[in-house]
Design an enzyme around this catalytic site. Structure first.
Site, PDB file in Angstrom:
ATOM      1  N   TYR A  20       0.730  -1.291   0.071  1.00 30.45           N
ATOM      2  CA  TYR A  20      -0.006  -0.072  -0.034  1.00 30.45           C
ATOM      3  C   TYR A  20       0.900   1.421   0.004  1.00 30.45           C
ATOM      4  CZ  TYR A  20      -0.073  -0.277   5.300  1.00 30.45           C
ATOM      5  OH  TYR A  20       0.357  -0.236   6.471  1.00 30.45           O
ATOM      6  N   GLU A  21       0.113   2.399  -0.161  1.00 30.03           N
ATOM      7  CA  GLU A  21       0.894   3.614  -0.661  1.00 30.03           C
ATOM      8  C   GLU A  21       1.816   3.756  -1.567  1.00 30.03           C
ATOM      9  OE1 GLU A  21      -0.829   5.692   0.714  1.00 30.03           O
ATOM     10  OE2 GLU A  21      -1.771   4.388   2.395  1.00 30.03           O
ATOM     11  N   GLY A  22       1.600   2.590  -2.782  1.00 30.77           N
ATOM     12  CA  GLY A  22       2.524   2.683  -3.663  1.00 30.77           C
ATOM     13  C   GLY A  22       3.228   1.385  -3.639  1.00 30.77           C
TER      14      GLY A  22
END
Length: 623
Positions: free
Chosen positions: A464-466
């Protein structure tokens, strides 16, 4: 709990059947000595805070008091709930989402302690303390109970986004409640069909006659999207206006509250936003990962039209540094648990002769391979702490630096370090969590010990978050190659200066020489990849993850060399903490001899070219 009591507990548990239901989750103990070392001795936080605008309250006594109280809350309140959250998880019903036993009460204590307002703007109820001090608290909260920490963590991102891009009316309405902790926040980006490719999102924002917008669409993987811990939840939502350009250039950002605010600022009638379901997932069970449905929900535009992704990067960068802490927390928690176990667990004899002749076997900490696993965890946790705190100081300067020149330089450094911190630390933090589990042997696979939970909880960090791949493209493509290497040079110049200043120090030679050589090679590798990319753009994607990992090991080498210098200087001056400083030097030596050589493999891989990845026809994968 004292070391002796912990040892007695472990000794007793080792005798139990793996099926025995025992709560033996590692008891988190805030590493206050190492936190102080990094803040005050490595990064000179006292001088750093003195150089910031509006940080007068961050005196040494105040900082110590805040961290000490935060440690107590994390150790005594949050840590005992970590395994509870994993076992119970969140439960969904049409009335909403119920968090695990104790979470709601713990959040109320968190709010009453004033923790949500630490670093926020005093004009809206915040305490105005430096962001780097808030990240110390985030580290302790996250290590003690990552699932819990995500609830206020998302609120920080929402706060920063509204503070940076909102109107004064929006700030008065939402900031005050988010900062007090009465309301929480989320970020709503991803949709079922688009993942990280936000340019294809479909959520619509239709203008209403009163200047608001009707938001319609479905968002998935929304952490803390619905829960019972606060009376209102402020969703920060990406959506498209009618006639907006395609792709990322046509995305706008909106504030969409769960309950519409009344004129007196209280939470009023329910908005047309609901949690359709919560995900059944590998880890972080104590945090609700939600499917959020917006059915013409009333929203307010934040920032300019079609510039939503630019505004959302304020939120995403906050979240990425926060996610980097997950790598640190996974390593720290795994290390604390496996170290205690390794001191007590008896198995085999030392190859150099018995170390526990009165016992039936030696404690496993005497074995070289167990030492390898423990030292790897220690090197990762302490190196990660140094990197995160360094990054946090750059964020302080961006926010409160006294000159435009200082703020600009810090922003460039922060942009360069953020993808490294997020991706590298979650990758090696997960490795460290696995090693923590491995130290326990078969017991590590049993849920009662908590090590397998640590592994499961940590696994999301690289996604998550890239993802790691997205962060790697950001680092190599946007931050390095698109600036013709200027962002890299800004950092390597610091490393070069450090090496030059200490080149004649014989005690530091074992660290300075390999660091200087790697720093030079870093620039050379970047040039080679850049030249290849001019002929074939695929070379950037092919090299990016290895480039990021190499960069992470290089940054760690710089920080461990600096930590070794601080420790050696203390030893020369004379200290009553010889064991602590010796351990720093020995861990630095372990890192340089045992972990830094990994970078050579990444260097070879990043130069291997795209052909070995792209030549195979798609059809051949199925043969």
């Amino acid at each position: 709990m004292s070391e002796q009591t912990q040892g007695q507990k472990l000794s007793n548990l080792i005798q139990l059947s793996p099926r025995t239901e025992v709560d033996s989750m590692p008891e988190y103990k805030a590493p206050l000595r190492d936190i102080k070392f990094v803040m005050t001795e490595l990064l000179n936080s006292e001088q750093h805070y003195a150089n910031l605008e509006g940080a007068e309250d961050a005196t040494p006594d105040m900082v110590d008091a805040i961290i000490g109280e935060g440690a107590k809350f994390c150790e005594q309140v949050l840590s005992p709930l970590n395994q509870v959250g994993d076992k119970e998880g969140c439960t969904w019903s049409e009335d909403g989402v119920k968090t695990p036993t104790g979470f709601k009460e713990a959040y109320q204590q968190y709010v009453e302690g004033g923790w949500p307002s630490m670093t926020a703007d005093p004009n809206y109820g915040g305490q105005g303390l430096p962001h780097s001090l808030g990240l110390v608290m985030s580290e302790m909260v996250g290590t003690a109970n990552w699932s819990f920490g995500m609830y206020p963590g998302l609120s920080h991102g929402a706060t920063n986004t509204i503070e940076e891009h909102g109107t004064e009316e929006q700030k008065q309405t939402y900031l005050t409640k988010l900062i007090s902790g009465e309301w929480t926040g989320t970020m709503c980006l991803t949709e079922p069909h688009c993942g990280s490719d936000l340019g294809t999102l479909r959520t619509k924002a239709e203008p209403n006659a009163d200047g608001t917008y009707a938001i319609t669409g479905t968002k998935i993987f929304i952490s803390a999207g619905e829960h019972d811990m606060a009376e209102n939840i402020v969703h920060i939502v990406l959506a498209r206006l009618p006639g907006a350009p395609e792709g990322t250039k046509g995305i706008s950002l909106f504030i969409v509250p769960k309950c519409l605010p009344n004129e007196d600022g209280s939470a009023g009638e329910r908005n047309a936003v609901s949690c359709g379901s919560i995900e059944h997932k590998m880890g972080i069970h104590g945090n609700a990962t939600c499917v959020m449905n917006f059915d013409g929900a009333k929203g307010w535009l934040i920032g300019p039209e079609n510039k939503g992704l630019n505004c959302m990067f304020t939120f995403m960068n906050t979240a990425r540094i926060g996610t980097a802490i997950q790598g640190l927390g996974a390593a720290e928690l795994g290390f604390q648990g496996s170290l205690a176990y390794a001191k007590e667990r008896l198995a085999m004899r030392s190859l150099s002769g018995p170390k526990n002749p009165e016992g039936i076997a030696d404690p496993i900490i005497v074995h070289p391979d167990v030492r390898r696993m423990l030292l790897t965890q220690k090197a990762v946790a302490e190196g990660a702490r140094a990197l995160i705190y360094l990054t946090a100081q750059q964020a302080d300067v961006v926010h409160s630096g006294k000159t435009e020149e200082e703020r600009k330089a810090a922003d460039e450094a922060l942009g360069f370090l953020t993808p490294i911190a997020k991706a590298f630390l979650t990758e090696i933090g997960y490795e460290a969590a696995n090693l923590g589990m491995q130290v326990f042997g078969g017991h590590g696979f049993i849920s009662e010990w908590g090590m397998e939970q640590n592994v499961r909880d940590a696994r999301i960090g690289m996604i998550y978050e890239g993802t790691t791949g997205i962060q790697a493209l950001d680092l190599l493509g946007r931050k390095v190659l698109m600036t013709q290497g200027e962002s890299l040079k800004g950092f390597t110049k610091q490393v070069h200066l450090f090496c030059k200043e200490n080149a004649e120090d014989e005690q530091l030679k074992e660290f300075i020489e390999p660091l200087a050589a790697m720093n030079k090679e870093w620039g050379e590798l970047t040039t080679k990849i850049g030249m290849s990319a001019m002929k074939n753009r695929e070379e950037v994607g092919a090299a990016s993850v290895d480039y990021l990992m190499y960069s992470g090991y290089a940054v760690f080498a710089y920080l461990w060399a600096r930590m070794a210098k601080v420790a050696l200087d203390k030893m020369v001056e004379g200290t009553t903490e010889e064991m602590f400083y010796n351990a720093k030097i020995q861990t630095a030596r372990f890192y340089f001899k045992r972990m830094l050589p990994r970078a050579k493999g990444h260097a070879e891989s990043m130069l291997a070219g795209a052909d070995s990845l792209m030549d195979m026809p798609e059809e051949a994968f199925a043969i």
